[in-house]
Design an enzyme around this catalytic site. Structure first.
Site, short mmCIF file in Angstrom:
data_model
loop_
_atom_site.label_atom_id
_atom_site.label_comp_id
_atom_site.label_asym_id
_atom_site.label_seq_id
_atom_site.Cartn_x
_atom_site.Cartn_y
_atom_site.Cartn_z
N ARG A 194 40.59 4.82 2.90
CA ARG A 194 40.75 6.15 2.29
C ARG A 194 42.21 6.61 2.37
O ARG A 194 42.79 6.66 3.44
CB ARG A 194 39.84 7.17 2.98
N LYS A 402 32.00 25.40 -0.91
CA LYS A 402 32.16 24.83 -2.25
C LYS A 402 32.19 25.95 -3.28
O LYS A 402 33.22 26.56 -3.49
CB LYS A 402 31.07 23.80 -2.50
#
Length: 672
Positions: A194, A402
């Site tokens: 990542r 979110k």
């Protein structure tokens, strides 16, 4: 060796530097090579240049020799002693890192080795033993390492990413560093390592962010702040007011000193949102899920988490599932799972993490959306709607990080269920509670979205537009009825390359999604479209994606079809209808995509509800006469813009609002 500021001097004389964008050079010079970890991607390219290649190798050799040449200086010995290190036969990696000379020497040796390997196109894992200068720098470069070198009159094999970088003090000690390096090497080999980009979202320019350089701005197309609530004016205003009154931190865990009126008010708001008796706030939805399920598993006798034919009717069962699956965009069969749970006497646990704020007339999620008309008629009542899908769910978890634009998670359910989790879950009991300002902002966001459907409706309009335009260019999007736009690439290396090209050549940030988040061969770019992305920005995204697909020769829909399809792309299953109907979208008055010159719309009624909801704790919002006039002008323009988007023969859902009575502070106005 490659300070970016010095590159400009050579742009006129070097074809590569002269023909490459400044932003690309900056990115290459600040990004580590995935194959040679001591040099940047720019240096890796430079070694293939007939001029720069030999110069770089020569310079690195000089650096190695320079460190080795001062091996006998007494000053270096003093450095060791000042750090509490004394020469001996056993040398650890930690010891080396304490000595600035030794660590720099080792770094120079690694760079020299990497440059040599890069110039011959050899990967680090196939390096040969290299004594000479590298040995002198890494082992004999200072008095501290002389003893170790004398004990081993043989060439020193430089450490690679698959080998240890530590000489253990005892032969039977477990080599932790070797274990770490081996695990990381696995990630590099399967291309699942990542990489984290430095992205700094700008509050007044959403969805714009700056990179590591504050002067370099990019468009963000993959953030989970789905509605832009992270910089909604009334959310920021509320957080500022709470911060001024209650300070930065909560003061402890909920059972010590962190159980404030702000926390309790947010939990009541969330319970009302889902028409449940109670709710409990956690530091994240991940923690909420883990704490809830693990606590139930430890308390319910013989509890199982997946119901199958081998279970008996008297065994406690929990069916845990999601509403929106964030990497493919599909929506779980919630009604059918409720039927299954009823048949076998199981509890239902619904994770609405990617749905709260985005679906339903009040933003309660997909469970609310499935009974839109009933929930719309019930308004803001906290009473459950009997036999509705949301009522049939025993436990609902969601996130505040979110669509609500802040941070935190929660679980909602019956009063006794929530009280049991509160009393037993270690993840709740032993975690410092969220700061009051964060909690206040989260509650403001929930309230605002409860009373304003326009943001999530406009988001759906923009999502439809992007999906349709991708399809017109044969760009593969994994089909799904939700707001998720997963662009299929099908290869980890290509996905990373596409992400890099979009960022460095087009100023568009979309993160690559690889294994284990998605299956091998189904790697993708997960595009997030918000109501704040403008028509011009959408044009730029479509054009950039088309260019990148062509340059990298990434498969399009027609090519996947020839291969038999993948991830439901190229299988004839692309035509999946959206969960939002036209009628549901039009409850917001036929929302229109913004343009670059437009100001993002703010619902004045929802703002007023938020402010009134906090008057008991924060007092009324007081503005000066000048601020009132400025806000009057701001709100007049916003109201006119909204009116222009409404059907001419349709009556506005709310009465006209006096802009003086419902002001928005000018210091927190938001532009598109």
């Amino acid at each position: 060796m490659e300070k970016f500021s010095s590159l400009a001097r050579f742009k006129s004389s070097c074809p590569f530097l002269g023909g490459t964008k400044t932003s690309t050079l900056r990115a290459l010079s600040s990004t580590i090579s995935p194959r040679f970890h001591s040099i940047s991607q720019l240096t890796e390219r430079a070694v293939n240049c007939p001029i720069m290649g030999p110069a770089l190798v020569m310079r690195s050799t000089q650096m190695v020799a320079g460190y080795a040449s001062i091996a006998g200086q007494a000053d270096v010995q003093k450095i060791h002693h000042s750090k509490g290190i004394f020469p001996g036969t056993s040398v650890s990696d930690a010891d080396i890192s304490k000595c600035p000379h030794a660590s720099a020497a080792r770094a120079a040796a690694r760079m020299a080795d990497d440059l040599a390997a890069a110039s011959t196109a050899k990967a680090p894992e196939i390096r040969k033993e290299v004594p000479s200068m590298a040995q002198k720098a890494a082992a004999a470069g200072c008095p501290f390492h002389k003893a170790a070198t004398a004990a081993k009159e043989q060439p020193v094999k430089l450490p690679t990413v698959t080998e240890t970088q530590t000489a253990p003090a005892t032969s039977d000690a477990y080599n932790y560093d070797k274990f770490y390096a081996a695990e990381l090497e696995k990630k590099h080999k399967d291309q699942s390592y990542r990489y984290f980009n430095n992205i700094n979202r700008l509050a007044t320019k959403f969805p714009i962010a700056h990179t590591a350089s504050v002067k370099e701005e990019v468009q963000v197309w993959c953030a989970n702040d789905y509605l832009g609530m992270g910089n909604n004016p009334v959310v920021l205003e509320t957080m500022h007011r709470a911060l001024d009154k209650y300070g930065a931190g909560a003061g402890g865990t909920r059972n010590i000193a962190g159980n404030s009126a702000m926390h309790l008010s947010l939990e009541r708001e969330l319970a009302t949102l889902h028409r449940k008796e109670s709710a409990l706030v956690f530091s994240s939805c991940y923690v909420a899920n883990d704490a809830t399920l693990s606590t139930l598993g430890s308390k319910l006798p013989g509890c199982v988490y997946f119901s199958d034919a081998s279970n008996h009717a008297t065994t406690p069962k929990i069916i845990a599932f999601e509403s929106v699956y964030s990497m493919c965009g599909s929506i779980g069969p919630i009604k059918e799972i409720c039927d299954l749970a009823k048949k076998y006497g199981a509890l239902t646990f619904l994770d609405e993490v990617h749905a709260v704020g985005l679906y339903g007339p009040r933003g309660a999620g997909v469970a609310e959306h499935l009974d839109w008309e009933s929930h719309q008629m019930a308004g803001q009542s906290s009473e459950p709607i009997k036999e509705s899908v949301m009522d049939r769910i025993d436990m609902i978890t969601g996130t505040l990080g979110k669509a609500y634009g802040t941070v935190g998670g929660y679980v909602a359910g019956s009063r006794d269920f929530i009280d049991m989790i509160r009393s037993y879950a270690p993840g709740f009991i032993f975690t410092t509670s969220l700061p009051p300002a964060t909690v206040a902002g989260a509650r403001a966001s929930v309230i605002y979205q409860k009373h304003h459907v326009g943001d999530r409706a406009l988001k759906q309009v923009n999502v439809r537009t992007v999906k349709e335009r991708f399809a017109a260019l044969d760009i593969p999007v994994v089909p799904g009825p939700s707001h998720i736009v997963p662009v299929l690439v099908g290869d980890a290396g290509l996905a990373k390359a596409a992400s890099d090209k979009l960022l460095h050549e087009h100023g568009i940030y979309v993160q690559a999604i690889n294994f284990p988040t998605v299956a091998v061969g189904e790697e993708r770019l997960r595009v997030t479209v918000t109501p704040r992305h403008t028509a011009e920005q959408i044009d730029g995204l479509i054009s950039a994606m088309d260019t990148v697909f062509t340059k990298l020769n990434i498969n399009r829909i027609s090519e996947w079809a020839k291969l038999g399809g993948r991830a439901n792309v190229g299988t004839g299953k692309e035509n999946v209808g959206p969960i939002w109907s036209n009628a549901q979208i039009n409850t917001a008055g036929q929302p229109q995509t913004l343009h670059d010159e437009d100001t993002a719309l703010v619902d004045v009624n929802a703002v007023q509800v938020v402010r009134e909801s906090f008057e008991d704790l924060l007092g009324a919002v007081e503005l000066s006469e000048t601020e009132l006039k400025v806000e009057a002008a701001l709100m007049t323009g916003a109201v006119e813009h909204i009116a222009g988007a409404l059907p001419k023969k349709v009556k506005a859902p709310r009465a006209p609002v006096n802009p003086i009575d419902m002001p928005i502070a000018p210091t927190i106005a938001v532009s598109a």
